[in-house]
Design a protein around this motif. Structure first.
Motif, PDB file in Angstrom:
ATOM      1  N   ARG A   1       0.863  -1.182   0.000  1.00 40.33           N
ATOM      2  CA  ARG A   1       0.000   0.000   0.000  1.00 40.33           C
ATOM      3  C   ARG A   1       0.901   1.233   0.000  1.00 40.33           C
ATOM      4  O   ARG A   1       2.034   1.185   0.483  1.00 40.33           O
TER       5      ARG A   1
ATOM      6  N   THR B   1       1.585  -4.940   3.323  1.00 39.15           N
ATOM      7  CA  THR B   1       0.355  -4.940   4.111  1.00 39.15           C
ATOM      8  C   THR B   1       0.375  -5.997   5.201  1.00 39.15           C
ATOM      9  O   THR B   1      -0.532  -6.040   6.021  1.00 39.15           O
ATOM     10  N   SER B   2       1.401  -6.844   5.227  1.00 45.26           N
ATOM     11  CA  SER B   2       1.520  -7.849   6.289  1.00 45.26           C
ATOM     12  C   SER B   2       2.950  -7.857   6.826  1.00 45.26           C
ATOM     13  O   SER B   2       3.881  -7.411   6.168  1.00 45.26           O
TER      14      SER B   2
END
Length: 115
Positions: free
Chosen positions: A58, A67-68
């Protein structure tokens, strides 16, 4: 990492937050350039035991962030996939975890090298 169209700096950022990839983009003269659409970037890690994990991104200001979280240890091959138009390009980089001892403590550093 030199992509032929510019450079991408791939980092594992973990200062005060869970570890995540951060990607910074530069032109041929190594000047900061506009962050591309996050949907066009993926990273897949391959661990020494063969385990694989995919990461999406992102936009976070002047960089992309995964995002993780990245599980420990931070020792793996990372395959960066850049897509545009109807095709994509893959680039590989090796991450190795380094431990730095300072006044009896241990802090983690990560080094990425192109194969």
């Amino acid at each position: 990492m030199n992509t032929g169209h510019g450079f991408i700096e791939i980092t594992v950022f973990e200062t005060g937050v869970p570890p995540r990839f951060r990607l910074f983009f530069y032109d041929q003269r190594k000047q900061a350039r506009r962050v591309p659409d996050a949907d066009h970037i993926k990273i897949e890690t391959v661990r020494p035991d063969g385990a694989r994990q995919s990461f999406s991104f992102r936009t976070e200001g002047d960089y992309l962030e995964s995002t993780s979280d990245i599980p420990e240890p931070h020792e793996f091959k990372a395959i960066l996939q850049l897509s545009h138009g109807d095709h994509s390009h893959d680039y590989e980089v090796q991450f190795e975890e380094r431990h730095h001892h300072d006044h009896g403590g241990c802090s983690h550093g990560n080094a990425a090298t192109e194969p």
